[in-house]
Design an enzyme around this catalytic site. Structure first.
Site, short mmCIF file in Angstrom:
data_model
loop_
_atom_site.label_atom_id
_atom_site.label_comp_id
_atom_site.label_asym_id
_atom_site.label_seq_id
_atom_site.Cartn_x
_atom_site.Cartn_y
_atom_site.Cartn_z
N GLY A 1 0.79 -1.21 0.00
CA GLY A 1 0.00 0.00 0.00
C GLY A 1 0.83 1.27 0.00
O GLY A 1 0.63 2.16 -0.83
N GLN B 1 -7.03 -2.80 -4.62
CA GLN B 1 -7.82 -1.66 -4.15
C GLN B 1 -6.94 -0.50 -3.71
O GLN B 1 -7.38 0.64 -3.66
CB GLN B 1 -8.73 -2.15 -3.00
CG GLN B 1 -9.34 -1.08 -2.13
CD GLN B 1 -8.62 -0.96 -0.79
OE1 GLN B 1 -7.60 -1.60 -0.56
NE2 GLN B 1 -9.17 -0.13 0.08
N ASP C 1 3.67 -3.12 7.39
CA ASP C 1 2.35 -3.06 8.02
C ASP C 1 2.26 -3.91 9.28
O ASP C 1 1.16 -4.25 9.72
CB ASP C 1 1.26 -3.48 7.03
CG ASP C 1 1.42 -4.93 6.57
OD1 ASP C 1 2.43 -5.57 6.93
OD2 ASP C 1 0.53 -5.42 5.84
N ASN C 2 3.41 -4.28 9.86
CA ASN C 2 3.36 -5.05 11.10
C ASN C 2 4.43 -4.55 12.06
O ASN C 2 5.47 -4.04 11.65
CB ASN C 2 3.52 -6.55 10.83
CG ASN C 2 4.90 -6.89 10.30
OD1 ASN C 2 5.84 -7.11 11.06
ND2 ASN C 2 5.04 -6.94 8.97
N CYS D 1 -4.28 -3.90 8.93
CA CYS D 1 -5.13 -3.45 7.83
C CYS D 1 -5.95 -4.60 7.27
O CYS D 1 -7.07 -4.41 6.80
CB CYS D 1 -4.28 -2.81 6.74
SG CYS D 1 -3.57 -1.22 7.20
N CYS E 1 -12.45 -16.60 13.60
CA CYS E 1 -12.36 -15.21 13.14
C CYS E 1 -11.93 -15.26 11.67
O CYS E 1 -12.32 -16.17 10.95
CB CYS E 1 -11.40 -14.40 14.01
SG CYS E 1 -9.70 -15.01 14.02
#
Length: 392
Positions: free
Chosen positions: A50, A81, A139-140, A197, A350
């Site tokens: 991203g 996206q 992202d972590n 995310c 989950c």
């Protein structure tokens, strides 16, 4: 604070390069000297997702001479996206290779170096040593702390960015001139406290907003212009369309860049951050079933109660047949326990198994000793049982 240029200028620009970068060259603060510095610069992007997508594309367009890409993943349809460096035709391809093709399509004068491997403690120093500047698009938390500590130990500046739903953050960390990431966040949040995310979502265009800030800061550092975000945290609220800044001071007691550092070499960052808590790991040991086992229980009319601990909007996308939605927070607050059946085994799930493991620990401590959770979650269920259903 203004800082000296990070790199020396290249010997010259070719005629083609002058034409290409002419809009930079006529800016007095950049000019020929600044553009030559960009040409001579070596910048590493950690991730081609991203944040890495707009960062790589604008760094290439700006004329950064060497771009390194650390990326081991493949392009997935759900990436498109927001990860604009990849296209529909790239699904299933290496993200690194896809990003390289896009970069060279933007600017064929860029030298692209691929590191198609997971960034880890045993390779990060060797990779970072090849570059002048790091742009962190991870992202972590484990990789963020790894990037920070390696950058401090090597005295490398890096531009950090973070995104979640409608919110973004960005800063420049350089321990020689200001604070590091650990000065801002000394400890990672408790496992499961901050959704990724992949669990919480992100507005696609937010990547461009924060990624462009990162590139702006990178250009300023490389060319030695302006006032970089050293010692400042930029916070962006897309819903309110507001930017605000928070001062970040160097912590003299920081574990890695402080006066008496306790972290003098790279550590086990997965263990440091913890994907799931120790309680969840203990609860899941021996109490984790596979999607196929769950299907067998459903077909065999076993006395079970399937509970989905995701959020309502996730449940609307895809669900396991017969599952009852009770979000994770309802268990953490204790509101859901009184309504659980006592005559059936509780089966939690989950998205992938992280949140359900945390809830499982709550149930075990509340006396539901035979409760279990589904390893792999609804994603595992779709992949193994109902492949015609969507995943996210």
């Amino acid at each position: 604070m203004s800082l000296p240029p990070l790199v020396e200028p290249a010997a010259e620009l070719t005629v083609d390069e002058v034409r290409r970068y002419s809009r930079h060259l006529i800016i007095p603060d950049v000019g020929m000297d600044g553009q030559k510095r960009l040409k001579n610069a070596k910048v590493l992007c950690v991730g081609a997702g991203g944040l890495g997508s707009p960062a790589l594309m604008y760094l290439a367009a700006a004329g950064v001479g060497t771009l390194g890409i650390v990326e081991f993943d493949e392009v997935d349809e759900s990436n498109l996206q927001r990860q604009i460096i990849h296209s529909q035709a790239d699904i299933g391809r290496s993200k690194a290779q896809s990003a390289k093709d896009s970069v060279l399509g933007i600017n064929p004068y860029v030298n692209v170096v691929l590191h198609e491997e997971r960034l880890e403690a045993d390779n990060v120093k060797e990779i970072f040593a090849q570059y002048d500047l790091i742009v962190d698009g991870t992202d972590n938390f484990a990789t963020r702390y790894l990037v920070n500590d390696a950058a401090v130990l090597l005295n490398k500046p890096y531009v950090w960015g973070s995104i979640y739903r409608f919110d973004g953050q960005a800063s420049v960390f350089w321990s020689e001139h200001g604070p590091c990431y650990r000065c801002l966040y000394p400890e990672p949040p408790p496992p499961g406290m901050v959704p990724s995310c992949a669990e919480g979502g992100v507005l696609g265009v937010l990547c461009a907003s924060v990624g462009s800030i990162q590139v702006t800061e990178a250009i300023k550092l490389l060319a030695g212009i302006g006032d970089p975000l050293v010692g400042r945290l930029m916070i962006y609220d897309a819903l309110e369309m507001q930017y605000r800044q928070v001062k970040v001071r160097k912590d003299p007691d920081c574990a890695v860049c402080g006066e008496n550092p306790t972290v003098t070499e790279l550590i086990d960052y997965e263990a440091f951050c913890g994907v799931v808590s120790e309680e969840a790991q203990e609860a899941a040991a021996g109490s984790t079933i596979t999607p196929k086992q769950l299907k067998e229980w459903i077909d065999g009319d076993e006395m079970i109660e399937i509970i989905d601990v995701r959020e309502p909007n996730e449940y609307e996308i895809v669900s396991i047949p017969g599952a009852k939605l009770i979000p994770k927070n309802e268990f953490l607050m204790g509101n859901a326990l009184q309504d659980l059946p006592q005559d059936r085994r509780i089966v939690l799930h989950c998205k992938t198994g992280v949140r359900s493991a945390e809830v499982l620990a709550v149930l075990k401590s509340a006396g539901f000793a035979d409760s279990v959770h589904v390893g792999g979650g609804v994603i595992g269920w779709v992949n193994q049982i109902e492949p015609e259903k969507p995943i996210y």
